[in-house]
Design a protein around this motif. Structure first.
Motif, PDB file in Angstrom:
ATOM      1  N   PRO A 103       0.838  -1.201   0.000  1.00 21.99           N
ATOM      2  CA  PRO A 103       0.000   0.000   0.000  1.00 21.99           C
ATOM      3  C   PRO A 103       0.878   1.258   0.000  1.00 21.99           C
ATOM      4  O   PRO A 103       1.912   1.303   0.655  1.00 21.99           O
ATOM      5  CB  PRO A 103      -0.802  -0.111   1.297  1.00 21.99           C
ATOM      6  CG  PRO A 103      -0.703  -1.542   1.709  1.00 21.99           C
ATOM      7  CD  PRO A 103       0.584  -2.051   1.158  1.00 21.99           C
ATOM      8  N   LEU A 104       0.436   2.276  -0.726  1.00 20.20           N
ATOM      9  CA  LEU A 104       1.182   3.530  -0.775  1.00 20.20           C
ATOM     10  C   LEU A 104       0.928   4.326   0.490  1.00 20.20           C
ATOM     11  O   LEU A 104      -0.142   4.263   1.073  1.00 20.20           O
ATOM     12  CB  LEU A 104       0.752   4.347  -1.993  1.00 20.20           C
ATOM     13  CG  LEU A 104       1.016   3.700  -3.350  1.00 20.20           C
ATOM     14  CD1 LEU A 104       0.486   4.588  -4.465  1.00 20.20           C
ATOM     15  CD2 LEU A 104       2.501   3.442  -3.551  1.00 20.20           C
ATOM     16  N   SER A 105       1.930   5.079   0.889  1.00 20.06           N
ATOM     17  CA  SER A 105       1.819   5.908   2.079  1.00 20.06           C
ATOM     18  C   SER A 105       2.227   7.326   1.733  1.00 20.06           C
ATOM     19  O   SER A 105       3.128   7.543   0.920  1.00 20.06           O
ATOM     20  CB  SER A 105       2.740   5.358   3.176  1.00 20.06           C
ATOM     21  OG  SER A 105       2.843   6.279   4.230  1.00 20.06           O
ATOM     22  N   SER A 106       1.574   8.287   2.339  1.00 16.97           N
ATOM     23  CA  SER A 106       1.959   9.682   2.108  1.00 16.97           C
ATOM     24  C   SER A 106       3.036  10.116   3.093  1.00 16.97           C
ATOM     25  O   SER A 106       3.564  11.220   3.005  1.00 16.97           O
ATOM     26  CB  SER A 106       0.740  10.596   2.214  1.00 16.97           C
ATOM     27  OG  SER A 106       0.185  10.479   3.512  1.00 16.97           O
ATOM     28  N   GLN A 107       3.389   9.237   4.033  1.00 20.83           N
ATOM     29  CA  GLN A 107       4.419   9.566   5.008  1.00 20.83           C
ATOM     30  C   GLN A 107       5.789   9.342   4.369  1.00 20.83           C
ATOM     31  O   GLN A 107       6.047   8.305   3.772  1.00 20.83           O
ATOM     32  CB  GLN A 107       4.262   8.691   6.243  1.00 20.83           C
ATOM     33  CG  GLN A 107       5.231   9.033   7.356  1.00 20.83           C
ATOM     34  CD  GLN A 107       4.979   8.186   8.595  1.00 20.83           C
ATOM     35  OE1 GLN A 107       4.057   7.389   8.636  1.00 20.83           O
ATOM     36  NE2 GLN A 107       5.803   8.365   9.599  1.00 20.83           N
ATOM     37  N   VAL A 108       6.657  10.338   4.506  1.00 21.57           N
ATOM     38  CA  VAL A 108       7.996  10.273   3.908  1.00 21.57           C
ATOM     39  C   VAL A 108       8.987   9.780   4.953  1.00 21.57           C
ATOM     40  O   VAL A 108       9.005  10.269   6.083  1.00 21.57           O
ATOM     41  CB  VAL A 108       8.423  11.665   3.374  1.00 21.57           C
ATOM     42  CG1 VAL A 108       9.814  11.614   2.807  1.00 21.57           C
ATOM     43  CG2 VAL A 108       7.431  12.148   2.350  1.00 21.57           C
ATOM     44  N   SER A 109       9.816   8.830   4.565  1.00 20.05           N
ATOM     45  CA  SER A 109      10.834   8.294   5.460  1.00 20.05           C
ATOM     46  C   SER A 109      11.781   9.405   5.897  1.00 20.05           C
ATOM     47  O   SER A 109      12.079  10.326   5.144  1.00 20.05           O
ATOM     48  CB  SER A 109      11.620   7.198   4.735  1.00 20.05           C
ATOM     49  OG  SER A 109      12.813   6.914   5.428  1.00 20.05           O
ATOM     50  N   GLU A 110      12.286   9.304   7.128  1.00 20.96           N
ATOM     51  CA  GLU A 110      13.230  10.317   7.619  1.00 20.96           C
ATOM     52  C   GLU A 110      14.494  10.360   6.758  1.00 20.96           C
ATOM     53  O   GLU A 110      15.154  11.387   6.669  1.00 20.96           O
ATOM     54  CB  GLU A 110      13.588  10.050   9.079  1.00 20.96           C
ATOM     55  CG  GLU A 110      14.394   8.764   9.280  1.00 20.96           C
ATOM     56  CD  GLU A 110      14.724   8.500  10.734  1.00 20.96           C
ATOM     57  OE1 GLU A 110      15.922   8.575  11.071  1.00 20.96           O
ATOM     58  OE2 GLU A 110      13.802   8.202  11.515  1.00 20.96           O
ATOM     59  N   HIS A 111      14.827   9.267   6.099  1.00 20.02           N
ATOM     60  CA  HIS A 111      16.013   9.229   5.243  1.00 20.02           C
ATOM     61  C   HIS A 111      15.827  10.049   3.970  1.00 20.02           C
ATOM     62  O   HIS A 111      16.795  10.400   3.310  1.00 20.02           O
ATOM     63  CB  HIS A 111      16.374   7.786   4.880  1.00 20.02           C
ATOM     64  CG  HIS A 111      16.663   6.940   6.076  1.00 20.02           C
ATOM     65  ND1 HIS A 111      17.756   7.148   6.882  1.00 20.02           N
ATOM     66  CD2 HIS A 111      15.978   5.908   6.620  1.00 20.02           C
ATOM     67  CE1 HIS A 111      17.741   6.267   7.871  1.00 20.02           C
ATOM     68  NE2 HIS A 111      16.674   5.496   7.724  1.00 20.02           N
ATOM     69  N   LEU A 112      14.575  10.327   3.611  1.00 20.80           N
ATOM     70  CA  LEU A 112      14.296  11.099   2.409  1.00 20.80           C
ATOM     71  C   LEU A 112      13.936  12.551   2.717  1.00 20.80           C
ATOM     72  O   LEU A 112      13.615  13.310   1.807  1.00 20.80           O
ATOM     73  CB  LEU A 112      13.152  10.446   1.628  1.00 20.80           C
ATOM     74  CG  LEU A 112      13.423   9.021   1.146  1.00 20.80           C
ATOM     75  CD1 LEU A 112      12.179   8.448   0.483  1.00 20.80           C
ATOM     76  CD2 LEU A 112      14.603   8.994   0.199  1.00 20.80           C
ATOM     77  N   GLN A 113      13.990  12.945   3.977  1.00 20.91           N
ATOM     78  CA  GLN A 113      13.680  14.317   4.353  1.00 20.91           C
ATOM     79  C   GLN A 113      14.809  15.247   3.918  1.00 20.91           C
ATOM     80  O   GLN A 113      15.985  14.905   3.996  1.00 20.91           O
ATOM     81  CB  GLN A 113      13.484  14.436   5.869  1.00 20.91           C
ATOM     82  CG  GLN A 113      12.287  13.683   6.402  1.00 20.91           C
ATOM     83  CD  GLN A 113      10.970  14.316   5.986  1.00 20.91           C
ATOM     84  OE1 GLN A 113      10.896  15.472   5.653  1.00 20.91           O
ATOM     85  NE2 GLN A 113       9.918  13.511   5.994  1.00 20.91           N
ATOM     86  N   LYS A 114      14.426  16.434   3.479  1.00 20.83           N
ATOM     87  CA  LYS A 114      15.396  17.445   3.067  1.00 20.83           C
ATOM     88  C   LYS A 114      16.076  18.003   4.315  1.00 20.83           C
ATOM     89  O   LYS A 114      15.408  18.374   5.273  1.00 20.83           O
ATOM     90  CB  LYS A 114      14.666  18.552   2.307  1.00 20.83           C
ATOM     91  CG  LYS A 114      15.519  19.719   1.919  1.00 20.83           C
ATOM     92  CD  LYS A 114      14.730  20.739   1.152  1.00 20.83           C
ATOM     93  CE  LYS A 114      13.752  21.411   2.079  1.00 20.83           C
ATOM     94  NZ  LYS A 114      13.103  22.585   1.539  1.00 20.83           N
ATOM     95  N   PRO A 115      17.414  18.068   4.333  1.00 17.67           N
ATOM     96  CA  PRO A 115      18.109  18.648   5.489  1.00 17.67           C
ATOM     97  C   PRO A 115      17.746  20.124   5.646  1.00 17.67           C
ATOM     98  O   PRO A 115      17.516  20.838   4.669  1.00 17.67           O
ATOM     99  CB  PRO A 115      19.594  18.502   5.133  1.00 17.67           C
ATOM    100  CG  PRO A 115      19.645  17.483   4.055  1.00 17.67           C
ATOM    101  CD  PRO A 115      18.338  17.552   3.337  1.00 17.67           C
ATOM    102  N   HIS A 116      17.687  20.605   6.884  1.00 23.76           N
ATOM    103  CA  HIS A 116      17.307  21.993   7.164  1.00 23.76           C
ATOM    104  C   HIS A 116      18.266  22.988   6.513  1.00 23.76           C
ATOM    105  O   HIS A 116      17.879  24.107   6.193  1.00 23.76           O
ATOM    106  CB  HIS A 116      17.232  22.232   8.670  1.00 23.76           C
ATOM    107  CG  HIS A 116      16.140  21.441   9.325  1.00 23.76           C
ATOM    108  ND1 HIS A 116      14.810  21.655   9.060  1.00 23.76           N
ATOM    109  CD2 HIS A 116      16.181  20.411  10.202  1.00 23.76           C
ATOM    110  CE1 HIS A 116      14.069  20.806   9.750  1.00 23.76           C
ATOM    111  NE2 HIS A 116      14.884  20.034  10.456  1.00 23.76           N
ATOM    112  N   ILE A 117      19.506  22.611   6.310  1.00 25.51           N
ATOM    113  CA  ILE A 117      20.479  23.520   5.698  1.00 25.51           C
ATOM    114  C   ILE A 117      20.068  23.906   4.269  1.00 25.51           C
ATOM    115  O   ILE A 117      20.458  24.942   3.753  1.00 25.51           O
ATOM    116  CB  ILE A 117      21.899  22.898   5.722  1.00 25.51           C
ATOM    117  CG1 ILE A 117      22.946  23.964   5.431  1.00 25.51           C
ATOM    118  CG2 ILE A 117      22.007  21.731   4.747  1.00 25.51           C
ATOM    119  CD1 ILE A 117      24.364  23.512   5.673  1.00 25.51           C
ATOM    120  N   CYS A 118      19.220  23.089   3.653  1.00 24.51           N
ATOM    121  CA  CYS A 118      18.768  23.364   2.284  1.00 24.51           C
ATOM    122  C   CYS A 118      17.697  24.453   2.220  1.00 24.51           C
ATOM    123  O   CYS A 118      17.312  24.879   1.135  1.00 24.51           O
ATOM    124  CB  CYS A 118      18.235  22.089   1.642  1.00 24.51           C
ATOM    125  SG  CYS A 118      19.493  20.828   1.417  1.00 24.51           S
TER     126      CYS A 118
END
Length: 142
Positions: A82-97
């Motif tokens: 099943p698809l999820s709209s939750q994004v893995s923490e490994h795919l989160q954009k770093p705050h420095i960006c």
């Protein structure tokens, strides 16, 4: 369906044939791993067979059968969770960006310098990707 990306690259939708009545045949309903889905076969004149079971626009199972030279066949089956709209923490954009990085100091106590750059490209292709870019003294990026 094909989506053209920059340069020579493109994306082809692996499941687009199922939405085309000239290319697909509806077989019926099926349950895969407890999920109800509609089963579609690819209309094909060669010996390879492909079927897709989808719940609406969401793929549930893809089966591909390839014939082998000895008369047997080789089957590949994919089941999609099943698809999820939750994004893995490994795919989160770093705050420095979220902010611009400061210009790099060049080792001579000078900040960034403006540079006129030139792109050498085929007619009508203005994307920097896979092109020659340089200044008046030579290549800056190749």
């Amino acid at each position: 369906r094909e989506i053209h990306l920059s340069g020579q690259k493109s994306y082809s939708d692996l499941f687009s044939w199922a939405a085309n009545p000239h290319l697909s045949e509806y077989i019926g309903q099926k349950v895969v791993a407890g999920r109800a889905c509609s089963l579609w076969n690819l209309r094909s004149k060669n010996q390879s067979k492909m079927s897709l079971c989808a719940a609406g626009n969401v793929p549930v199972e893809l089966n591909i059968t390839y014939p082998k030279n000895d008369g047997s066949s080789f089957n590949v089956s994919y089941q999609f969770g099943p698809l999820s709209s939750q994004v893995s923490e490994h795919l989160q954009k770093p705050h420095i960006c979220d902010r611009l990085a400061p210009g790099c100091e060049n080792g001579r106590n000078r900040g960034p310098v403006s540079l006129d750059a030139y792109i050498f490209h085929p007619a009508g292709e203005y994307n920097l990707e896979d092109q020659d870019v340089g200044d008046l003294t030579g290549d800056a990026l190749f």
